[in-house]
Every structure is written in C-alpha cells, then in structure tokens.
Design an enzyme around this catalytic site. Structure first.
Site, PDB file in Angstrom:
ATOM      1  N   ASP A 125       1.130  -1.149  -0.053  1.00 30.98           N
ATOM      2  CA  ASP A 125      -0.100  -0.323   0.278  1.00 30.98           C
ATOM      3  C   ASP A 125       0.896   1.144   0.308  1.00 30.98           C
ATOM      4  O   ASP A 125       1.816   1.751   0.504  1.00 30.98           O
ATOM      5  CB  ASP A 125      -1.243   0.202   1.184  1.00 30.98           C
ATOM      6  CG  ASP A 125      -0.873  -0.292   2.484  1.00 30.98           C
ATOM      7  OD1 ASP A 125       0.609  -0.237   2.501  1.00 30.98           O
ATOM      8  OD2 ASP A 125      -0.896   0.672   3.485  1.00 30.98           O
ATOM      9  N   GLU A 168       0.203  -1.107   5.828  1.00 32.39           N
ATOM     10  CA  GLU A 168       1.114  -0.788   6.681  1.00 32.39           C
ATOM     11  C   GLU A 168       0.877   0.541   6.635  1.00 32.39           C
ATOM     12  O   GLU A 168       1.400   1.193   8.022  1.00 32.39           O
ATOM     13  CB  GLU A 168       3.072  -0.796   6.103  1.00 32.39           C
ATOM     14  CG  GLU A 168       3.629  -0.497   6.737  1.00 32.39           C
ATOM     15  CD  GLU A 168       4.314   0.880   6.979  1.00 32.39           C
ATOM     16  OE1 GLU A 168       4.319   1.368   8.173  1.00 32.39           O
ATOM     17  OE2 GLU A 168       3.434   1.718   5.849  1.00 32.39           O
TER      18      GLU A 168
END
Length: 486
Positions: free
Chosen positions: A122, A189
């Site tokens: 991400d 994350e």
C-alpha cells in the site's frame, strides 16, 4: 598550600587532556575487506517496467475508516503472478486479511532458523492540491532519464518487487536456499498493519515459526548528511521509535462571545499546546544511536571524534549538540508534535470544547504510560483531558553482534563496496512491530541511495527512484538470499 592545590589541579587537567587525546588518536577506522562477488546480470529495462506497472496501480491506504482498495489490490496480485511465474509456480503463497501475501520458500537445512524479508504494497495518498507540483504524475510510473516516478518507488512497492525480482532470478538459476525464507507483504502498513502484517505474524507465531531475523523497510544509504563524512553510509536500523497520538480536549463555558469567561476552551487548548512545546521530554543518548555514533566516530573530523571518543566525560556536551539539529534531535528524545487543532463554529459563539491532536514518537526506553503522565503533569489543567487515539511502544533494540546483523552487513559491503555500514534508529514506524514478539532480531534497511533532499520525497512530492539504484537493491536481495545460508 595554595601552590600544591594549583599544581594538583594542573596535574589533573593534564591527565584529562592526555586521556582525551589518547582516546581520540587511537580511535581509527577498522579495515574491512569485502569479498569480490560476481554480480547478477539484471535486465534494468525489464525490472523498471515491472515496477512502473506496479506504481500505476492505486493501492492507497487512506484511513482505518476508509474501505480497502480491493479492485486495485486484485490488479496488483495479478501483476505479481504474471511478472514472476517461477515464484508463483515454486513458492507457496497464502493470502491474509484478503489482500496481504505470504510466500514460503522452503530451505534445505531444517536446523537453520528461517528469515523473513518484508515489504508493503500500500501507499499513502497524494496531498490534495499538490498534484501540479509533481514533475510527473504521482501514479504515472513514468520512466524518463533513468528514473521511475510515482508513489511506491520509495515507500514501499520497490521492496516488494525487488525481493520478488531477486527470487525469480535465483529460481531461474536453479538456486535453493539453505534457510527457509518467508516473503511477507502487507497491504495496510500505512494505517498500522493490523489486518495485513498483523494477521501474517499471528499465523507464523501460531505455526511455531521462530525466525533468526526479519528485514523490513526502514533506513537507507545516505550521503552528505553526517557532518564531516563524505562517504555514503548504510544505516541498518536496530530499532524503531514508538508511536502515540493523543487527543487533548479542553472544556469551558459556552455562550455569546460578547461576554466571554476569563479562560475560553480555545485559550485552554492553546495554553496546553504551548506548555507541551515549552517542556519537551528530556534528551538522552542511548543504543542504537550511541552505537551509530561510536561506529562512525573514526571517520569524523577531529573535533567530533574527540567528543564521541570521550563520552565518559563529554556526553552532556554531545547530547546538547545533537538536540540542536532537527534530525539529530529526533534521535535523542521522544518528540512532541501538535498536528491538528479544532474549536468553534462561528466568530461570535464561544465553543464549550476545543480539541488538539498531538503526535509523539517514542525513544526506546520510554513507554506510552510515561508520555501520558508527562502530558498530564505539564498541562496541569483539570479542564483539559488526554485520550489515547493510537499508539504502540518503541521496539526492542536488536543486536549488532548477531550472525544475522553480520550477514546483512556483509551483503551490503559486497554489493555496495563504496559505503560505510552503521547501526541506526528508525524514526518512523514499520510492519516489523507485529513480528517482534517472536523474532530473535529485527532489522530495518533498504539500500536506497538518499541525498539531503530525498528524505522529503517519502510521503511527499516527486517520489522517484533511479533505475541504477533499483538494480543495486535487487542485487542486494539476490546476494542476501545466497548469504542467508551461512
């Protein structure tokens, strides 16, 4: 009598000067000869194209409350399968939290503890209104003048794809690792990693996996940042700072602004922030920052080397100097940053509450409880309350004397022979925190080459990576896989 005292003082001073001089002069660089290796033949254009394609997929993590970009992660998974067919065929793949990936590459020697190589898929959003400031659009994956542009080229699709590029290369060469290797790629994350890395870590712990090391994003290779050192420095982070966000709420009597009380809610919250900024947590020098300074001291100018070589006497001077710099200050204290303030709806209405968000990055050794106690003590106002919005304590400090650290250090020296290698402290956070409870040692490092202006590109504008450096990173992982069995 006075003469004897003067002679005694002079004698002590001379002894101190002699000791300081001796410790400074004898603090010389160690001679370390890296092994000459045959580097892999990497198709730079091909690896750049694959990373460019990944950058164009908008796997953005916005917030805990926002939906996951499911369609985008599905595209990225498909790209990974298509780009790395040998990985897809020969490694075991599992999906956690619907979008995070865990690959298992079984090793030949069951007596060796496994290793975990990490990254996250991400990326953060682009700040609204800054799109026009990018030299090339943030999700274009533009390749121009030897550079790949876009979100994820630094944080952190490059790690995911570099690890997979290295594995695909090694599989094509018929390589099989002695140590079992896990590739753990989270999908969230940037918002804490609970549903990605958290789920993978829980699974591995339940399976009884006891890794010798984890290696995640973190510190990099920097140049022209440390005073007096012209050589690039590879910082391998032994720890990362903790994270705490508090919401402060000030209460006061509301009503019409024409008859205000002595202290308004806005005034109280402003006073609270001012007190916190005026009474920051104290600075101290401890591991791993002390390890870093002691490692680099032999390469520094004589004045700095003298201070660091004689910490037994000059530690207060050193801490005071470090606390004056923006980056070095963050290395020696738990930082305080007021980031959001809200209160009021109309210019002639007194709000009954006003709120402020304060973010702390905790130095190893501090705890969330310590910081909350500090805030309540410093603010010292019964009308101001502190609520924990998000937080995790600092990591433990991993060893710089372990076999795993020496393996990573050796790999850096072999692939990047022009750099110095040093322990370091990661100032931001990573998915590593989820693996720490069952990992023997946790390290945070990617051999990205950074200059003074590149740090602002992470989470900022004009994120990009040079293709030559990306090829170096792939070389690093290729060699690390070979060294992991030793």
């Amino acid at each position: 009598m006075i003469k004897k005292i003067i002679i005694g003082v002079v004698g002590i001073v001379l002894i101190l000067v002699a000791v300081i001089a001796f410790k400074t002069i004898t603090n010389t660089p160690k001679t370390i000869q890296a092994e000459q290796i045959n580097k892999a033949n990497i198709d730079a254009d091909a690896v750049a194209q694959r990373l460019s394609q990944a950058v164009q997929i908008k796997t953005i993590s916005v917030s805990h409350n926002a939906p996951v970009a499911q369609a985008e992660f599905k595209k990225l998974h498909a790209l990974i399968d298509a780009s790395f067919p040998l990985v897809a065929q020969k490694l075991t793949k599992e999906v956690f939290g619907n979008h995070s990936l865990l690959y298992t590459w079984q090793g030949s020697d069951a007596s060796l503890q496994p290793g975990i190589l990490m990254g996250h898929m991400d990326v953060v959003p682009v700040e609204a209104g800054t799109e026009q400031n990018w030299e090339h659009p943030p999700f274009s994956g533009k390749i121009i003048d030897g550079t790949i542009w876009g979100r994820g080229t630094l944080d952190d699709k490059l790690s995911v794809f570099a690890i997979l590029e290295a594995a695909e290369y090694q599989l094509a060469q018929g390589f099989s690792p002695k140590r079992t290797l896990y590739f753990a790629f989270g999908h969230d994350e940037e918002i804490g990693g609970e549903n990605g890395a958290g789920k993978i870590a829980e699974h591995l712990k339940n399976q009884g996996v006891n890794p010798a090391f984890t290696l995640d994003e973190g510190m990099v290779v920097v140049k022209d940042i440390m005073p007096g050192i012209s050589q690039p420095i590879a910082f391998i982070a032994l720890a990362e700072k903790g994270y705490l966000t508090l919401e402060l709420t000030a209460s006061a009597e509301g009503g019409h602004s024409s008859i205000p009380p002595k202290a308004t809610a806005v005034g109280k919250i402003s006073r609270a922030i001012a007190r916190l900024e005026e009474n920051r947590l104290s600075a101290s020098l401890q591991s791993p920052v002390s390890d870093m300074l002691e490692t680099l001291a032999p390469h520094m100018p004589i004045s700095l080397k003298a201070v660091i070589s004689n910490r037994w006497l000059l530690d207060p001077v050193l801490v005071d100097q470090l606390a004056k710099g923006k980056t070095t200050n963050a290395m020696v204290r738990t930082t305080t940053a007021a980031t959001i303030i809200n209160g009021g709806t109309k210019d002639n209405v007194l709000p009954s509450t006003a709120r402020a968000t304060v973010n702390f990055r905790l130095l190893p050794g501090d705890t969330i409880e310590d910081i909350v106690e500090h805030v309540n003590s410093v603010v010292d106002d019964p009308d101001v309350t502190a609520k924990i919005m998000q937080g995790n304590n600092p990591s433990k400090v991993s060893s710089s004397d372990s076999d795993s650290y020496r393996m990573i250090e050796k790999t850096v020296r072999e692939v990047l022979p022009d750099v110095l290698v040093s322990p370091g402290l990661m100032l931001a956070g990573s998915d590593t925190k989820h693996y720490e409870p069952f990992s023997e040692n946790s390290y945070r490092f990617i051999p990205m080459r950074f200059g003074p202006k590149d740090i602002a590109r992470v989470h900022g504008t004009n994120e990009r990576i040079y293709i030559d450096n990306y090829a170096e990173i792939i070389q690093f992982y290729i060699r690390l896989m070979e060294n992991s069995g030793t």
